[in-house]
Design an enzyme around this catalytic site. Structure first.
Site, PDB file in Angstrom:
ATOM      1  N   LYS A  49       0.707  -1.181  -0.111  1.00 12.38           N
ATOM      2  CA  LYS A  49      -0.097   0.043   0.113  1.00 12.38           C
ATOM      3  C   LYS A  49       0.788   1.473   0.013  1.00 12.38           C
ATOM      4  O   LYS A  49       0.326   2.238  -0.539  1.00 12.38           O
ATOM      5  CB  LYS A  49      -0.795  -0.005   1.183  1.00 12.38           C
ATOM      6  CG  LYS A  49      -1.838  -0.954   1.259  1.00 12.38           C
ATOM      7  CD  LYS A  49      -2.754  -1.131   2.848  1.00 12.38           C
ATOM      8  CE  LYS A  49      -3.683  -2.070   2.870  1.00 12.38           C
ATOM      9  NZ  LYS A  49      -4.331  -1.883   4.068  1.00 12.38           N
ATOM     10  N   GLY A  50       2.121   1.038   0.520  1.00 14.53           N
ATOM     11  CA  GLY A  50       2.816   2.397   0.891  1.00 14.53           C
ATOM     12  C   GLY A  50       3.073   3.607  -0.193  1.00 14.53           C
ATOM     13  O   GLY A  50       3.475   4.613  -0.148  1.00 14.53           O
ATOM     14  N   ASP A 106       7.841   2.522  -2.236  1.00 14.84           N
ATOM     15  CA  ASP A 106       7.825   3.816  -1.304  1.00 14.84           C
ATOM     16  C   ASP A 106       9.375   3.810  -0.810  1.00 14.84           C
ATOM     17  O   ASP A 106      10.127   4.699  -0.830  1.00 14.84           O
ATOM     18  CB  ASP A 106       6.892   3.737  -0.052  1.00 14.84           C
ATOM     19  CG  ASP A 106       6.993   2.097   0.586  1.00 14.84           C
ATOM     20  OD1 ASP A 106       7.371   1.395   0.295  1.00 14.84           O
ATOM     21  OD2 ASP A 106       6.161   2.055   1.432  1.00 14.84           O
ATOM     22  N   ASP A 109      14.827  -0.328   1.747  1.00 14.28           N
ATOM     23  CA  ASP A 109      15.625  -0.604   2.934  1.00 14.28           C
ATOM     24  C   ASP A 109      16.794  -1.492   2.962  1.00 14.28           C
ATOM     25  O   ASP A 109      17.711  -1.185   2.336  1.00 14.28           O
ATOM     26  CB  ASP A 109      14.390  -0.711   4.264  1.00 14.28           C
ATOM     27  CG  ASP A 109      15.070  -0.743   5.654  1.00 14.28           C
ATOM     28  OD1 ASP A 109      16.079  -0.245   5.695  1.00 14.28           O
ATOM     29  OD2 ASP A 109      14.429  -1.218   6.437  1.00 14.28           O
ATOM     30  N   VAL A 159      10.382   5.864   9.111  1.00  9.97           N
ATOM     31  CA  VAL A 159       9.643   7.223   8.357  1.00  9.97           C
ATOM     32  C   VAL A 159       8.050   6.653   8.308  1.00  9.97           C
ATOM     33  O   VAL A 159       7.782   5.448   8.186  1.00  9.97           O
ATOM     34  CB  VAL A 159      10.192   7.788   7.209  1.00  9.97           C
ATOM     35  CG1 VAL A 159      11.509   8.270   7.407  1.00  9.97           C
ATOM     36  CG2 VAL A 159      10.265   6.380   6.133  1.00  9.97           C
ATOM     37  N   ASP A 165       2.877   4.028   6.326  1.00 12.81           N
ATOM     38  CA  ASP A 165       2.300   3.855   7.670  1.00 12.81           C
ATOM     39  C   ASP A 165       3.104   3.260   8.623  1.00 12.81           C
ATOM     40  O   ASP A 165       4.346   2.912   8.558  1.00 12.81           O
ATOM     41  CB  ASP A 165       1.066   2.726   7.331  1.00 12.81           C
ATOM     42  CG  ASP A 165       1.596   1.174   7.423  1.00 12.81           C
ATOM     43  OD1 ASP A 165       2.807   1.059   6.718  1.00 12.81           O
ATOM     44  OD2 ASP A 165       1.169   0.476   8.188  1.00 12.81           O
ATOM     45  N   ARG A 171      -0.633   7.309   7.097  1.00 10.19           N
ATOM     46  CA  ARG A 171      -0.488   7.432   5.899  1.00 10.19           C
ATOM     47  C   ARG A 171      -0.831   8.658   5.219  1.00 10.19           C
ATOM     48  O   ARG A 171      -0.526   9.051   4.096  1.00 10.19           O
ATOM     49  CB  ARG A 171      -1.266   6.335   4.961  1.00 10.19           C
ATOM     50  CG  ARG A 171      -0.885   4.694   5.417  1.00 10.19           C
ATOM     51  CD  ARG A 171      -1.539   3.854   4.352  1.00 10.19           C
ATOM     52  NE  ARG A 171      -1.551   2.607   4.645  1.00 10.19           N
ATOM     53  CZ  ARG A 171      -0.584   1.808   4.646  1.00 10.19           C
ATOM     54  NH1 ARG A 171       0.411   1.975   4.016  1.00 10.19           N
ATOM     55  NH2 ARG A 171      -0.629   0.406   5.057  1.00 10.19           N
TER      56      ARG A 171
HETATM   57  P1  5GP Z   1      13.225  -3.921   2.405  1.00 10.45           P
HETATM   58  O1  5GP Z   1      12.624  -5.179   1.947  1.00 10.45           O
HETATM   59  O2  5GP Z   1      13.757  -3.074   1.312  1.00 10.45           O
HETATM   60  O3  5GP Z   1      14.032  -4.021   3.705  1.00 10.45           O
HETATM   61  O4  5GP Z   1      12.049  -3.145   2.978  1.00 10.45           O
HETATM   62  C1  5GP Z   1      11.044  -2.255   2.234  1.00 10.45           C
HETATM   63  C2  5GP Z   1       9.817  -2.288   2.806  1.00 10.45           C
HETATM   64  O5  5GP Z   1       9.797  -2.165   4.241  1.00 10.45           O
HETATM   65  C3  5GP Z   1       9.176  -0.994   2.371  1.00 10.45           C
HETATM   66  O6  5GP Z   1       8.478  -1.116   1.170  1.00 10.45           O
HETATM   67  C4  5GP Z   1       8.149  -0.742   3.672  1.00 10.45           C
HETATM   68  O7  5GP Z   1       6.916  -1.162   3.558  1.00 10.45           O
HETATM   69  C5  5GP Z   1       9.045  -1.211   4.860  1.00 10.45           C
HETATM   70  N1  5GP Z   1       9.904  -0.048   5.665  1.00 10.45           N
HETATM   71  C6  5GP Z   1      11.188   0.163   5.204  1.00 10.45           C
HETATM   72  N2  5GP Z   1      11.501   1.169   5.845  1.00 10.45           N
HETATM   73  C7  5GP Z   1      10.494   1.626   6.573  1.00 10.45           C
HETATM   74  C8  5GP Z   1      10.133   2.824   7.353  1.00 10.45           C
HETATM   75  O8  5GP Z   1      11.087   3.605   7.666  1.00 10.45           O
HETATM   76  N3  5GP Z   1       8.845   2.780   7.596  1.00 10.45           N
HETATM   77  C9  5GP Z   1       8.085   2.373   7.393  1.00 10.45           C
HETATM   78  N4  5GP Z   1       6.801   2.541   7.631  1.00 10.45           N
HETATM   79  N5  5GP Z   1       8.016   1.160   6.533  1.00 10.45           N
HETATM   80  C10 5GP Z   1       9.365   0.826   6.135  1.00 10.45           C
END
Ligand code: 5GP
Length: 183
Positions: A49-50, A106, A109, A159, A165, A171
């Site tokens: 959703k982000g 969005d 990470d 964040v 969210d 959101r």
């Molecule tokens: P990754 O698989 O790259 O570690 O994570 C990506 C997903 O983790 C993003 O699409 C998001 O949903 C969630 N995420 C990563 N960092 C944050 C953050 O700082 N805040 C929030 N709300 N979600 C995050």
């Protein structure tokens, strides 16, 4: 929820990226994308959703033939740390075989989610795939991945806002905020 957790969740987020900076960068990203995909028929994929607020802002600056698709992903539980294990909650409506695809995410990470998305989309044999991330946390990367377009590179803060969210909330904030932890 304990009293301490309640207090923490009620704290308003601090502003990390104000609305005016977000909007200016979104416009720049749209011009970069428009320049690169000129003359191609593009399928823009919003990762739910982000990314829904970011996605809807960018596409309104893209003056070109565009189809919009939505891919719903949800991490297991409300974990603040990504495991890269995601559940598909909504699949694309139409095949993307032979199409030029741009994926809007969005936050990158660890990079595990985007890697998973790219593998899953590549199997559907699009003509090309580009990726656009609003936010990237370069120091958290666990896999080598570099989106084609990045809005902002940020630190390790958690964040919220602008579609992103915290446990389903926040959101609707028009800016990117971060949650300060009590120490
Ligand atoms: P990754 O698989 O790259 O570690 O994570 C990506 C997903 O983790 C993003 O699409 C998001 O949903 C969630 N995420 C990563 N960092 C944050 C953050 O700082 N805040 C929030 N709300 N979600 C995050």
């Amino acid at each position: 929820m304990s009293t301490r957790d309640e207090k923490q969740s009620m704290k308003p987020p601090k502003v990390l990226i104000p609305e005016i900076k977000l909007q200016a960068r979104v416009k720049e990203l749209a011009s970069e994308i428009a320049r690169d995909v000129q003359g191609k028929e593009v399928v823009a994929i919003c990762i739910l959703k982000g990314s829904f607020v970011f996605f809807s802002d960018v596409i309104r600056h893209l003056d070109m033939p565009l189809s919009c698709e939505f891919l719903g992903l949800s991490s297991y539980g409300n974990k603040m740390v990504s495991s890269g294990e995601v559940k598909v909650t909504l699949d694309l409506n139409d095949p993307i075989e032979g199409k030029h695809v741009i994926v809007f995410e969005d936050i990158v990470d660890t990079g595990l989610t985007l890697t998973y998305i790219l593998q899953s989309l590549a199997a559907r044999r699009p003509a090309s795939i580009k990726t656009c991330a609003l936010l990237m946390k370069p120091s958290s990367l666990k896999v080598e991945i570099e989106p084609d377009y990045v809005g902002f590179r940020i630190g390790n803060e958690f964040v919220v806002g602008y579609g992103i969210d915290m446990a389903g909330k926040q959101r609707g904030l028009p800016y990117i905020g971060y949650i300060e932890h009590d120490h």
